[in-house]
Structure formats: C-alpha cells, structure tokens
Motif scaffolding. Sequence first.
Motif, PDB file in Angstrom:
ATOM      1  N   VAL A 287       3.426   3.970   6.304  1.00 56.77           N
ATOM      2  CA  VAL A 287       2.297   3.026   5.664  1.00 56.77           C
ATOM      3  C   VAL A 287       2.482   1.727   5.989  1.00 56.77           C
ATOM      4  CG1 VAL A 287       1.966   4.881   3.776  1.00 56.77           C
ATOM      5  CG2 VAL A 287       3.279   2.581   3.451  1.00 56.77           C
ATOM      6  N   ASN A 288       3.695   1.132   6.594  1.00 57.27           N
ATOM      7  CA  ASN A 288       3.765  -0.218   6.838  1.00 57.27           C
ATOM      8  C   ASN A 288       2.845  -0.889   7.751  1.00 57.27           C
ATOM      9  OD1 ASN A 288       5.982  -0.156   5.143  1.00 57.27           O
ATOM     10  ND2 ASN A 288       7.879   0.086   6.823  1.00 57.27           N
ATOM     11  N   HIS A 289       2.189  -0.090   8.618  1.00 59.53           N
ATOM     12  CA  HIS A 289       1.079  -0.932   9.355  1.00 59.53           C
ATOM     13  C   HIS A 289      -0.056  -0.043   9.290  1.00 59.53           C
ATOM     14  CE1 HIS A 289       4.816  -2.652  11.031  1.00 59.53           C
ATOM     15  NE2 HIS A 289       5.375  -1.729  11.371  1.00 59.53           N
ATOM     16  N   THR A 290      -0.421   0.093   8.234  1.00 51.87           N
ATOM     17  CA  THR A 290      -1.840   0.821   7.977  1.00 51.87           C
ATOM     18  C   THR A 290      -2.988  -0.172   7.243  1.00 51.87           C
ATOM     19  OG1 THR A 290      -1.140   1.642   5.836  1.00 51.87           O
ATOM     20  CG2 THR A 290      -0.785   3.357   7.736  1.00 51.87           C
ATOM     21  N   GLY A 291      -2.954  -1.155   7.670  1.00 46.70           N
ATOM     22  CA  GLY A 291      -3.773  -2.405   7.094  1.00 46.70           C
ATOM     23  C   GLY A 291      -5.140  -2.105   7.537  1.00 46.70           C
ATOM     24  N   THR A 292      -6.128  -2.954   7.432  1.00 47.00           N
ATOM     25  CA  THR A 292      -7.598  -2.886   7.498  1.00 47.00           C
ATOM     26  C   THR A 292      -7.597  -2.721   9.156  1.00 47.00           C
ATOM     27  OG1 THR A 292      -8.220  -3.826   5.454  1.00 47.00           O
ATOM     28  CG2 THR A 292      -9.782  -3.534   7.339  1.00 47.00           C
ATOM     29  N   THR A 293      -6.967  -3.133   9.758  1.00 47.34           N
ATOM     30  CA  THR A 293      -7.251  -3.347  11.294  1.00 47.34           C
ATOM     31  C   THR A 293      -6.807  -2.451  12.126  1.00 47.34           C
ATOM     32  OG1 THR A 293      -5.120  -4.732  11.636  1.00 47.34           O
ATOM     33  CG2 THR A 293      -7.310  -5.931  11.003  1.00 47.34           C
TER      34      THR A 293
ATOM     35  N   MET B 276      -8.955  10.312   5.714  1.00 47.02           N
ATOM     36  CA  MET B 276      -9.770   9.350   4.708  1.00 47.02           C
ATOM     37  C   MET B 276      -9.937   7.909   5.053  1.00 47.02           C
ATOM     38  SD  MET B 276      -9.417  11.439   2.127  1.00 47.02           S
ATOM     39  CE  MET B 276     -10.026  10.313   0.797  1.00 47.02           C
ATOM     40  N   ASN B 277     -10.158   7.657   6.512  1.00 46.13           N
ATOM     41  CA  ASN B 277     -10.627   6.353   6.908  1.00 46.13           C
ATOM     42  C   ASN B 277     -10.042   5.344   6.374  1.00 46.13           C
ATOM     43  OD1 ASN B 277     -12.347   5.018   8.836  1.00 46.13           O
ATOM     44  ND2 ASN B 277     -13.955   4.655   7.184  1.00 46.13           N
ATOM     45  N   GLY B 278      -8.673   5.467   5.857  1.00 49.04           N
ATOM     46  CA  GLY B 278      -8.141   4.345   5.244  1.00 49.04           C
ATOM     47  C   GLY B 278      -8.465   4.030   3.946  1.00 49.04           C
ATOM     48  N   ARG B 279      -9.170   4.764   3.245  1.00 48.05           N
ATOM     49  CA  ARG B 279      -9.458   4.527   2.051  1.00 48.05           C
ATOM     50  C   ARG B 279      -9.297   5.403   1.014  1.00 48.05           C
ATOM     51  NH1 ARG B 279     -14.473   0.464   1.750  1.00 48.05           N
ATOM     52  NH2 ARG B 279     -15.123  -0.228   4.018  1.00 48.05           N
TER      53      ARG B 279
ATOM     54  N   ALA C 183     -15.284  14.749  -1.402  1.00 47.62           N
ATOM     55  CA  ALA C 183     -16.711  15.031  -1.685  1.00 47.62           C
ATOM     56  C   ALA C 183     -16.855  15.382  -3.138  1.00 47.62           C
ATOM     57  CB  ALA C 183     -17.338  15.920  -0.956  1.00 47.62           C
ATOM     58  N   MET C 184     -15.876  15.798  -3.892  1.00 42.67           N
ATOM     59  CA  MET C 184     -16.269  16.155  -5.259  1.00 42.67           C
ATOM     60  C   MET C 184     -15.743  15.334  -6.327  1.00 42.67           C
ATOM     61  SD  MET C 184     -15.228  20.314  -5.094  1.00 42.67           S
ATOM     62  CE  MET C 184     -13.843  20.411  -3.999  1.00 42.67           C
ATOM     63  N   PHE C 185     -14.769  14.186  -5.888  1.00 38.45           N
ATOM     64  CA  PHE C 185     -14.255  13.322  -6.838  1.00 38.45           C
ATOM     65  C   PHE C 185     -14.563  12.041  -6.349  1.00 38.45           C
ATOM     66  CE2 PHE C 185     -10.357  11.070  -8.387  1.00 38.45           C
ATOM     67  CZ  PHE C 185     -10.727  11.246  -9.648  1.00 38.45           C
ATOM     68  N   ASN C 186     -14.691  10.998  -7.277  1.00 35.13           N
ATOM     69  CA  ASN C 186     -15.200   9.648  -6.805  1.00 35.13           C
ATOM     70  C   ASN C 186     -13.975   8.787  -6.719  1.00 35.13           C
ATOM     71  OD1 ASN C 186     -17.931  10.043  -6.448  1.00 35.13           O
ATOM     72  ND2 ASN C 186     -18.260   9.764  -8.496  1.00 35.13           N
ATOM     73  N   GLY C 187     -13.049   9.136  -7.279  1.00 35.94           N
ATOM     74  CA  GLY C 187     -11.533   8.171  -7.297  1.00 35.94           C
ATOM     75  C   GLY C 187     -10.697   8.522  -6.111  1.00 35.94           C
ATOM     76  N   ALA C 188      -9.441   8.234  -6.002  1.00 34.57           N
ATOM     77  CA  ALA C 188      -8.361   8.570  -4.932  1.00 34.57           C
ATOM     78  C   ALA C 188      -7.898   9.733  -5.058  1.00 34.57           C
ATOM     79  CB  ALA C 188      -7.264   7.441  -5.359  1.00 34.57           C
ATOM     80  N   MET C 189      -7.741  10.177  -3.723  1.00 33.89           N
ATOM     81  CA  MET C 189      -6.905  11.501  -3.557  1.00 33.89           C
ATOM     82  C   MET C 189      -5.521  11.023  -3.233  1.00 33.89           C
ATOM     83  SD  MET C 189      -9.514  13.672  -3.042  1.00 33.89           S
ATOM     84  CE  MET C 189     -10.313  12.168  -4.292  1.00 33.89           C
ATOM     85  N   CYS C 190      -4.521  11.817  -4.112  1.00 36.68           N
ATOM     86  CA  CYS C 190      -3.101  11.450  -3.972  1.00 36.68           C
ATOM     87  C   CYS C 190      -2.439  12.590  -3.364  1.00 36.68           C
ATOM     88  CB  CYS C 190      -2.627  11.201  -5.316  1.00 36.68           C
ATOM     89  SG  CYS C 190      -0.777  10.985  -5.557  1.00 36.68           S
ATOM     90  N   GLY C 191      -2.189  12.558  -1.943  1.00 36.38           N
ATOM     91  CA  GLY C 191      -1.543  13.596  -1.288  1.00 36.38           C
ATOM     92  C   GLY C 191      -1.457  13.266   0.114  1.00 36.38           C
ATOM     93  N   GLY C 192      -1.748  14.482   0.948  1.00 36.07           N
ATOM     94  CA  GLY C 192      -1.648  14.210   2.574  1.00 36.07           C
ATOM     95  C   GLY C 192      -0.433  14.659   3.194  1.00 36.07           C
TER      96      GLY C 192
ATOM     97  N   ALA D 137     -11.080   2.200  -6.500  1.00 36.79           N
ATOM     98  CA  ALA D 137     -12.394   1.895  -6.300  1.00 36.79           C
ATOM     99  C   ALA D 137     -12.980   2.286  -4.935  1.00 36.79           C
ATOM    100  CB  ALA D 137     -12.393   0.436  -6.557  1.00 36.79           C
ATOM    101  N   GLY D 138     -12.070   2.836  -4.162  1.00 38.10           N
ATOM    102  CA  GLY D 138     -12.577   2.892  -2.916  1.00 38.10           C
ATOM    103  C   GLY D 138     -12.779   1.601  -1.741  1.00 38.10           C
ATOM    104  N   GLU D 139     -11.952   0.568  -2.152  1.00 37.77           N
ATOM    105  CA  GLU D 139     -11.900  -0.416  -1.318  1.00 37.77           C
ATOM    106  C   GLU D 139     -10.740  -0.483  -0.311  1.00 37.77           C
ATOM    107  OE1 GLU D 139     -11.946  -3.961  -3.676  1.00 37.77           O
ATOM    108  OE2 GLU D 139     -13.535  -3.336  -5.140  1.00 37.77           O
ATOM    109  N   ARG D 140     -11.064  -1.285   0.636  1.00 36.50           N
ATOM    110  CA  ARG D 140      -9.937  -1.612   1.604  1.00 36.50           C
ATOM    111  C   ARG D 140      -8.732  -2.338   1.124  1.00 36.50           C
ATOM    112  NH1 ARG D 140     -10.406   1.279   6.336  1.00 36.50           N
ATOM    113  NH2 ARG D 140     -12.363   1.002   7.326  1.00 36.50           N
ATOM    114  N   THR D 141      -7.561  -1.742   1.660  1.00 38.50           N
ATOM    115  CA  THR D 141      -6.376  -2.519   1.076  1.00 38.50           C
ATOM    116  C   THR D 141      -5.510  -3.094   2.161  1.00 38.50           C
ATOM    117  OG1 THR D 141      -5.263  -0.248   1.033  1.00 38.50           O
ATOM    118  CG2 THR D 141      -6.066  -1.281  -1.095  1.00 38.50           C
ATOM    119  N   ASP D 142      -4.381  -3.814   2.144  1.00 40.73           N
ATOM    120  CA  ASP D 142      -3.464  -4.414   2.914  1.00 40.73           C
ATOM    121  C   ASP D 142      -2.718  -3.115   3.783  1.00 40.73           C
ATOM    122  OD1 ASP D 142      -2.225  -3.995   0.728  1.00 40.73           O
ATOM    123  OD2 ASP D 142      -0.764  -5.552   1.217  1.00 40.73           O
TER     124      ASP D 142
END
Length: 333
Positions: free
Chosen positions: A325-331, A296-299, A261-270, A12-17
């Motif tokens: 990813v262990n320390h990639t929370g919102t802050t 991806m600005n964390g989203r 920019a072309m897809f509204n869901g999540a990008m699975c990669g990196g 949904a493009g929301e922030r996660t822990d």
Amino acid sequence: MNRIERLQKTFAGERTDRIPVALWRHWPGDDQRAADLARVTVDFQRTFDWDFVTIQPAASYGVIDLGLHDEWIGSADGSRSIVKRGVNRSLEWTELRPLDPQRGSLGRQLEAVRLIAEAFPDGEIPLIQTIYSPLSQAVMLGGPSLLLRHLRTHPDRIQTALNVLTETTIRLIDAMRRLPLAGLVYVVDQASYDLLSEDEYRVYGLPYDRKILESLPDRWWFRTLQLATNAPMFRLCSQLPAYAINWADQDSEPDLTQGRAMFNGAMCGGLSSQQHLNLGTPSSVREAARVAINTMNGRRLILSSGTPIAITTPLSNIRATRESVNHTGTTSV
C-alpha cells in the motif's frame, strides 16, 4: 495524513493518501495471560506498522468462566479447541448468570487492553477490541449441533441465555469505556446460510447484535463487523450499525464488488488468509493487493484478510502486505 484521518475518510468513501492496511492473528499460549498478550500485540504492531491494532484474545475469553474448558492443540489458525462445554442440557441455558467484567477472564482482557494502550500513549494508533456476538458465545458454550437443536425445541431457554450473554457483553463494553479504545471488531459467525435461516437469525441473532452495537460509546468511531463464515447473510447483516465489514471475500460470496453494492461503508479484505498469505509468495500477495485496490477504485477499502491470519504465515508475506500500500495514493489508482 495520519491513521485516524485515513481510516475515517475511507469509511466515508473519500480519497486518501494511501489505502489503509492491517492484519491480525491469534496468539496461542500468550493469549492466556494479559501481559503476554499485550506484549506480542505491541511487538506485532511495532514490527509492521499497521493502520490500526486489532486486539485478538482467545475466542472463548467471554465464556470461559461459564464452565467451558479449552486448549490449544496445534491448530494453524491459532484457535483453541473446546474440550468441555459449559452447557449440555437445555435447562442449563437458563442457569447462566451475567459475569463481572472486572474479574476472571474478562478482567484479564481489560488488563491486556490497558497495557497495550500504555505502549501507544499518544492515541495516534487506533486500538480495537475483538468482541464476539451472544450467538457466537452460545455456540462455544453448547456446540453448534446442541444449540441448533435447543434453538428449535426450547427457544425460550435459548433466548434467556442470549439475554444473559448480551448483558455480560454490554457490561464489558461499559468497563472498556474508561480505556482509550477507538472501537471494536464485532464477530458474527452464525449469520450463515450453512447454519441458520434468515428468519432464525432475525430472532436469535439480529436483535442482540443490534442492542450491543447501539450501546457502544459515541467516541468509538471505529466499528467493524466481521462475518466469520463462508456463507454470510451479508445483505441482512449490512443493516447493523458498523462502518466496515470484514469477511472472506476471496473465498466466498459476495466478492468485493458485490459487497460494495450492499454496504455503504468500507470493505475490509482483498486478501485470502490461506491462499495468498499462508500459502502464497510476496509476489502473489502484492498482485492480489493490486487487484483488490483496482477493483475498489482506490476507495472504501481496508486491505486485510477475511479472517485472522494463520500463525504459520511467512513473515515475508506479512511484510509484502504492508509494503503493497506504500504507493497507492490518489495519483496511482
């Protein structure tokens, strides 16, 4: 935040822990028996604690009972080589018949899923099944050159075969409704500018892919589209009903920013399965993960590779992926 909440908020493009993460791979040899495939899949999850489990059978599992023969001859990605095709003449496309998902290779895959689900009975670890598109299955049966020739010279016969392969795939999905799956990763490898024109994919790929994806149970909330090609028709495929797209974003176009920019869901990669994971170091893996998360600005990012990882991937690089990813929370993003 549990895995399901983390993934659904990412879709949904929301922030996660923290950023969700998962890798998966082929299991040559073990993928020929349900109990062995289940065991290695469960062990892989218990070792690395991914946010979801991708159940990865041999790619040919959907068509092996249509006359195809394959074997693993040592490929680093764990894929099996086809030594005998199921179709050699155009008329043979019309002789294909739908398979019973309770028998043969499809039945073994149902058993593997059941065994994996038994190992994670609380339902907190989302399980997704790998399913190949009808056009991908047709390529396995006839080979890319023969399929392309028949697609252009005997299109009615190809469409007859695609209808049969679609019916078998939907039968398999119906059989899997009774299993505690969260969804699927749907593999499309022919929506490629190196192989087809957009008009050809609109006729021979898109309608069948849409029909299958629209047949999924409502409770399958996890639907990932894997574009297994270096020249994906990304904009066209982004119209399919999926919540995430997985492709080789590090090795081909579009990149993560363009894909977003072309897809509204999540990008699975990196991460690149070859450059970063197979040939890199833990430090280069962590740096690539950091760049992807910042991009991806964390989203809207599930940290993963564009393809199943090589079976030669160093364990230290796999651990580095999980730890990054262990320390990639919102802050922190």
